[in-house]
Design an enzyme around this catalytic site. Structure first.
Site, short mmCIF file in Angstrom:
data_model
loop_
_atom_site.label_atom_id
_atom_site.label_comp_id
_atom_site.label_asym_id
_atom_site.label_seq_id
_atom_site.Cartn_x
_atom_site.Cartn_y
_atom_site.Cartn_z
N CYS A 125 46.36 71.59 21.93
CA CYS A 125 47.71 71.98 21.00
C CYS A 125 47.33 72.81 19.82
CB CYS A 125 48.34 70.80 20.82
SG CYS A 125 48.99 69.92 22.21
N LEU A 126 47.12 73.95 20.08
CA LEU A 126 46.73 75.02 18.79
C LEU A 126 47.66 75.88 18.41
CD1 LEU A 126 44.56 75.82 16.99
CD2 LEU A 126 43.47 77.49 18.70
N PRO A 129 54.95 78.33 17.88
CA PRO A 129 55.86 79.61 18.11
C PRO A 129 55.52 80.72 17.37
CG PRO A 129 56.87 77.67 18.14
CD PRO A 129 55.34 77.17 17.63
N GLY A 132 50.16 82.29 17.20
CA GLY A 132 49.34 82.40 18.31
C GLY A 132 47.80 82.80 17.97
N SER A 133 47.65 83.98 17.82
CA SER A 133 46.46 84.61 17.42
C SER A 133 45.77 84.30 15.97
CB SER A 133 46.39 86.27 17.50
OG SER A 133 46.65 86.55 18.71
N GLY A 242 35.59 77.67 25.91
CA GLY A 242 36.86 77.91 26.53
C GLY A 242 36.85 79.31 27.12
N GLU A 363 43.16 81.83 25.45
CA GLU A 363 42.28 81.73 24.75
C GLU A 363 41.52 82.72 23.91
OE1 GLU A 363 41.46 78.77 25.03
OE2 GLU A 363 41.18 77.90 26.87
#
Length: 380
Positions: A125-126, A129, A132-133, A242, A363
């Site tokens: 959980c990184l 909303p 993101g980046s 990842g 990722e």
């Protein structure tokens, strides 16, 4: 097409043979049906776990198989060539085990055998909303209250959101910026943790993603992974590994699409001969095969750096960037090889094409990979 592989040990050879057997028996016959029903194949993951395929790169003392990353990635490739959603689930779960395995306390590491054996499924959980980046700007916050952290906020695009048994939650325990971020290991059944509605995605429908809401969820303080303020370092370190997992998934998906397109081109007759014999199409397939081989070589070269304990972050970014772009091209061209037949769901290449797109996003988007590589070049 049979891929000619050079493996480091006889054990690795046997492991890939096992992966191929399971992929052919447990994955390939189920993929289309589960995708059509958008159902997550939890029992398939348990089967892979019991076969030892969910803990491949982790130490034996924690329940893993102590395999080089070079071998683990080739297993992922085999799984992805039959069913991308399962390979992606293995990659995400392996990512979700990394914080505890690498940074966790001795007490937390006691959970690893169940995690690596597939009895407990993990989520990472990184993303949020609005972030993101830009992971360093995350807003989910955990406030210390006695023996607990009280966790509030929302995470987005979480694979296994409705199926996971544990979450690695990256949250803010301090001030602004990367140094204020920590990592908590939270049980999925914790009161105040609520997965939201499943997103309606373009592909990978048997691997649903969703937001997760944290509403004053109390997580025991001994579930802190590493120390306060180390979360961003943990997150970025995990993502390097990842990204190699996603690159391997992309290679496998591309190989599966090429294999299907070649098989179709050998059988499809036009103007009195198989269409594979027409130079225009044959050259197209040759280019695709070459691109896949290049992506595989780049991915495994980065894995060997990791196995040798050498810096590999930039090479992982290159592998993720190149392999996922290749997967998008190969799956798009596979649809073209089949012509009108490629546009209908009777053949899997339309699904392969939809699935390939997400690999250019997860990722770290491919634009972020280009940023990582270009910054390294600027530094010299």
């Amino acid at each position: 097409m049979t891929v000619d592989r050079i493996l480091p040990t006889d054990e690795a050879h046997d492991l890939l043979a096992l992966a191929t057997e399971l992929a052919d028996r447990e994955l390939a016959p189920r993929a289309a049906d589960f995708e059509a029903r958008a159902e997550f194949p939890r029992e398939v993951l348990r089967t892979l776990g019991r076969a030892g395929l969910l803990g491949l790169p982790y130490p034996e003392e924690h329940g893993g198989a102590a395999q080089p990353y070079e071998v683990y990635l080739q297993v992922l490739e085999i799984l992805a060539s039959r069913w991308l959603a399962v390979a992606e689930a293995v990659s995400v779960h392996t990512l979700a085990c990394f914080p505890v395995a690498q940074y966790g306390s001795d007490e937390l590491r006691k959970r690893l055998p169940d995690m690596l054996g597939g009895e407990l499924l993990g989520a990472y959980c990184l993303s949020e909303p609005q972030g993101g980046s830009d992971a360093a700007s995350l807003a989910t916050r955990a406030t210390r209250d006695g023996d607990d952290y009280v966790l509030s906020g929302t995470k987005a695009w979480i694979t296994h959101a409705h199926s996971a048994d544990f979450y690695n939650v990256f949250c803010r325990t301090g001030g602004a910026g990367p140094k204020g971020i920590s990592c908590l290991l939270a049980d999925a059944g914790t009161p105040g943790i609520t997965p939201q509605a499943v997103e309606r995605t373009m592909g990978l429908r048997s691997s649903p993603v969703a937001q997760i809401a944290f509403d004053d969820a109390r997580v025991p303080a001994d579930r802190l992974v590493g120390g306060e303020g180390t979360g961003f370092t943990i997150a970025m370190s995990a993502l390097d590994s990842g990204r190699l997992g996603i690159a391997a998934c992309a290679v496998g998906l591309a190989q599966g699409a090429l294999d299907y397109a070649v098989g179709y081109a050998r059988e499809r007759q036009q103007f009195g001969r198989a269409i594979v014999d027409f130079q225009g199409l044959g050259f197209l397939l040759a280019d695709l095969a070459t691109q896949i081989s290049a992506a595989r070589a780049l991915t495994l070269a980065a894995a060997r750096l990791r196995d040798a304990g050498r810096p590999y972050s930039i090479e992982a970014a290159k592998a993720k960037l190149f392999a996922t772009d290749v997967a998008m091209r190969v799956t798009t061209d596979a649809v073209q090889v089949l012509g009108g037949a490629g546009y209908v769901a009777d053949h899997p290449v339309e699904r392969f094409m939809r699935e390939a797109k997400v690999l250019q996003i997860v990722e770290g988007t491919n634009q972020i990979q280009r940023l990582v590589i270009s910054r390294a070049l600027a530094k010299g």
